[in-house]
Design a protein around this motif. Structure first.
Motif: not given
Length: 276
Positions: A207-217
């Motif tokens: 899930f790293t790429a998903a969180l990075e895409s939104v700057q970890h919320f």
């Protein structure tokens, strides 16, 4: 943060995977590779409600009364006029690759984390003094939440439960097509169509790429809301990322091709306590 019935194997443990429609997913022995369930009775998607008539859900069944008279119904329209949240900041504990099953929940792509009976062993995040655990994710198309009057092509919901397995929080990430492929979407196998709900594919996801895409919320809206389909239970803490996860054009076409309309009409803001 969900459901249509989703039954994969007769002798497996059934539990709910999404904080939107109440579909059921069976988590049993791990299947090796892509597998299609050929028994026509093994998987059904018969609902007495439809997204296209979400304004009328309370008339379908008395069990759906909250859809009409709830004070914190989801989704709602958001904008920068609401400001951004300064409270309830999430801290993630998503480490490494996560095993689970990729499938279609009848409306679009979905994933359920492999469950060993202990929710606290799942990836998690903490906000305030509350820790919640990842149950799975699914896609809505178009997006449930609009921002500044714009509704994205799709929305990814990461559904989290408390230690007892009750839906407690949803992390929402809007999806739109961009110029480059999404590293998160690239991990997925070929999309499974909405008419192929009997097909599942065991995979591992980082899930790293998903969180990075939104700057970890690091920028988000939050509010107290509900499930976005019957029975519309409330008490769900929503986090909606300001940033958008951009996909490649073909990736978005594949996501939309595997999806059907699944956006509830936006609800009037009442006791949602946006960003409070």
């Amino acid at each position: 943060m969900f459901f249509r019935p989703f039954i994969v194997a007769a002798a497996a443990l059934v539990f709910s995977t999404s904080a939107c429609p109440e579909h059921k997913y069976t988590s049993g022995p791990r299947l090796q590779g892509r597998q299609t369930i050929t028994d026509p009775g093994a998987n059904s998607t018969q609902n007495d409600w439809a997204y296209e008539a979400s304004y009328n859900w309370h008339r379908v069944s008395s069990e759906y009364y909250r859809c009409q008279n709830g004070t914190q119904q989801s989704p709602i329209a958001l904008s920068l006029g609401n400001g951004l949240a300064l409270n309830h900041v999430p801290k993630f504990n998503y480490n490494g690759s996560i095993a689970g099953d990729f499938y279609n929940w009848g409306y679009g792509p979905a994933f359920t984390v492999k469950h060993d009976g202990n929710w606290t062993s799942h990836p998690s995040f903490t906000y305030d003094d509350m820790t919640v655990y990842l149950k799975g994710w699914h896609v809505h198309a178009p997006a449930d939440h609009s921002v500044g009057g714009d509704r994205s092509k799709a929305e990814l919901h990461l559904v989290h439960v408390d230690a007892s397995g009750h839906e407690a929080a949803v992390m929402a990430i809007r999806l739109d097509p961009g110029n480059f492929d999404s590293a998160f979407i690239t991990q997925l196998p070929a999309m499974i169509g909405f008419n192929d709900m009997g097909t599942i594919h065991p995979i591992n996801i980082d899930f790293t790429a998903a969180l990075e895409s939104v700057q970890h919320f690091n920028e988000f809206w939050t509010y107290q809301g509900s499930l976005t389909s019957p029975p519309c239970h409330e008490g769900i803490r929503w986090f909606v990322a300001r940033q958008i996860m951009f996909t490649g054009v073909e990736q978005m076409q594949q996501i939309l091709g595997a999806s059907t309309y699944s956006a509830r009409a936006e609800q009037e803001v009442w006791q949602h306590r946006i960003n409070e």
